[in-house]
Design a protein around this motif. Structure first.
Motif, PDB file in Angstrom:
ATOM      1  N   ALA A  62     -29.497  38.149 -37.345  1.00  0.00           N
ATOM      2  CA  ALA A  62     -30.126  37.586 -36.154  1.00  0.00           C
ATOM      3  C   ALA A  62     -29.955  38.545 -34.981  1.00  0.00           C
ATOM      4  N   LYS A  67     -25.832  35.230 -36.976  1.00  0.00           N
ATOM      5  CA  LYS A  67     -26.058  34.805 -38.362  1.00  0.00           C
ATOM      6  C   LYS A  67     -26.525  35.993 -39.188  1.00  0.00           C
ATOM      7  N   THR A  69     -28.068  36.767 -42.984  1.00  0.00           N
ATOM      8  CA  THR A  69     -28.641  36.193 -44.192  1.00  0.00           C
ATOM      9  C   THR A  69     -28.738  37.273 -45.257  1.00  0.00           C
ATOM     10  N   THR A  79     -26.324  32.510 -46.337  1.00  0.00           N
ATOM     11  CA  THR A  79     -26.265  32.703 -44.885  1.00  0.00           C
ATOM     12  C   THR A  79     -24.822  32.641 -44.407  1.00  0.00           C
ATOM     13  N   ASP A  81     -22.296  32.504 -41.152  1.00  0.00           N
ATOM     14  CA  ASP A  81     -22.041  32.332 -39.720  1.00  0.00           C
ATOM     15  C   ASP A  81     -21.026  33.404 -39.333  1.00  0.00           C
ATOM     16  N   GLN A 104     -15.040  37.966 -43.264  1.00  0.00           N
ATOM     17  CA  GLN A 104     -16.099  36.977 -43.051  1.00  0.00           C
ATOM     18  C   GLN A 104     -16.014  35.774 -43.995  1.00  0.00           C
TER      19      GLN A 104
END
Length: 268
Positions: A62, A67, A69, A79, A81, A104
């Motif tokens: 994004a 975000k 993906t 996806t 966060d 992550q």
């Protein structure tokens, strides 16, 4: 006059790139470029040198970086966060640089581990990240040594003509994973002579020739090794005195700015 014909962002080191029409350029290169990477559980980075299937992972980040993906053939889309901060994991790039990164999480680690068939963790640069080979190379994220990589279509055309003269199949530009591709130079390898130049509103400078590694022999869409080209042919005429073969140049950022498709190279 040479102009920009392609711009590429690689959010995850070693994974597929995303084409751009315009790129925001920071001292560390294209914004978000190689700010993520996969590492072994012990923190050693993974690249296509040892894990060629990384190339089939297509990340879409994004614009605000919140975000990420991930998609790959034959796998469900996942996806993430993005965790911009959190507990640090010690990571290692090329056994030369060791530093901190933000893990992550287990879900993306499991998704990628199944796809790559090896245990991995996805990490991100932390807010305090600072890394440079030295002052001349410039600040970098998880890239190998410089903020940007630049190639030209005239150079690729010359290389592919030489490969085809041997009865082999030419290679696409994606094998070289550049950030900036230029077109319009009447002679190949004109980029070798760039030193101080501007693209769009970003002031850039040459750092060194780009010595190419076995990643260039990985078929990017399938994540399989398909050598010996282009390294075999580059070895005929592009040997670097310090070792290896070169294609394209490595570039540092003097002044941040915006580069867009069609921008002309202005040499200082």
């Amino acid at each position: 006059m040479a102009t920009v014909s392609e711009l590429w962002l690689y959010p995850i080191k070693g994974c597929a790139g995303s084409p751009l029409t315009r790129a925001q350029i920071l001292p560390t290169g294209v914004v978000h470029d190689r700010t993520f990477m996969f590492v072994r559980p012990d923190g050693l980075f993974r690249s296509q040198r040892g894990t060629p299937r990384l190339s089939v992972i297509r990340p879409e980040l994004a614009s605000d970086g919140a975000k990420l993906t991930l998609s790959a053939p034959g796998s469900d889309t996942h996806t993430v966060d993005v965790r911009p901060d959190g507990p640090r994991l010690t990571v290692n790039v090329h056994n030369i640089w060791t530093g901190a990164a933000i893990d992550q999480g287990d879900e993306v680690a499991a998704w990628a581990g199944d796809l790559l068939e090896e245990p991995v963790r996805l990490v991100r640069v932390p807010p305090e990240h600072h890394r440079a080979v030295d002052e001349w190379h410039g600040d970098i994220t998880f890239t190998d040594s410089t903020p940007l990589h630049l190639t030209s279509t005239s150079s690729l055309d010359d290389l592919n003509a030489r490969i085809q003269a041997k009865g082999a199949v030419g290679v696409p530009m994606e094998r070289f994973r550049p950030n900036i591709v230029t077109t319009g130079w009447p002679t190949p390898y004109a980029e070798d002579d760039l030193r101080d130049f501007t693209l769009g509103t970003s002031h850039l400078r040459w750092v060194k020739p780009d010595v190419r590694c076995p990643v260039t022999m990985v078929d990017q869409p399938t994540g399989t090794r398909s050598g010996p080209e282009p390294l075999r042919t580059l070895a005929d005429y592009r040997r670097d005195p310090a070792g290896g073969v070169t294609f394209g140049i490595k570039v540092a950022v003097q002044t941040s700015g915006i580069i867009a498709l069609g921008d002309e190279i202005a040499v200082h």
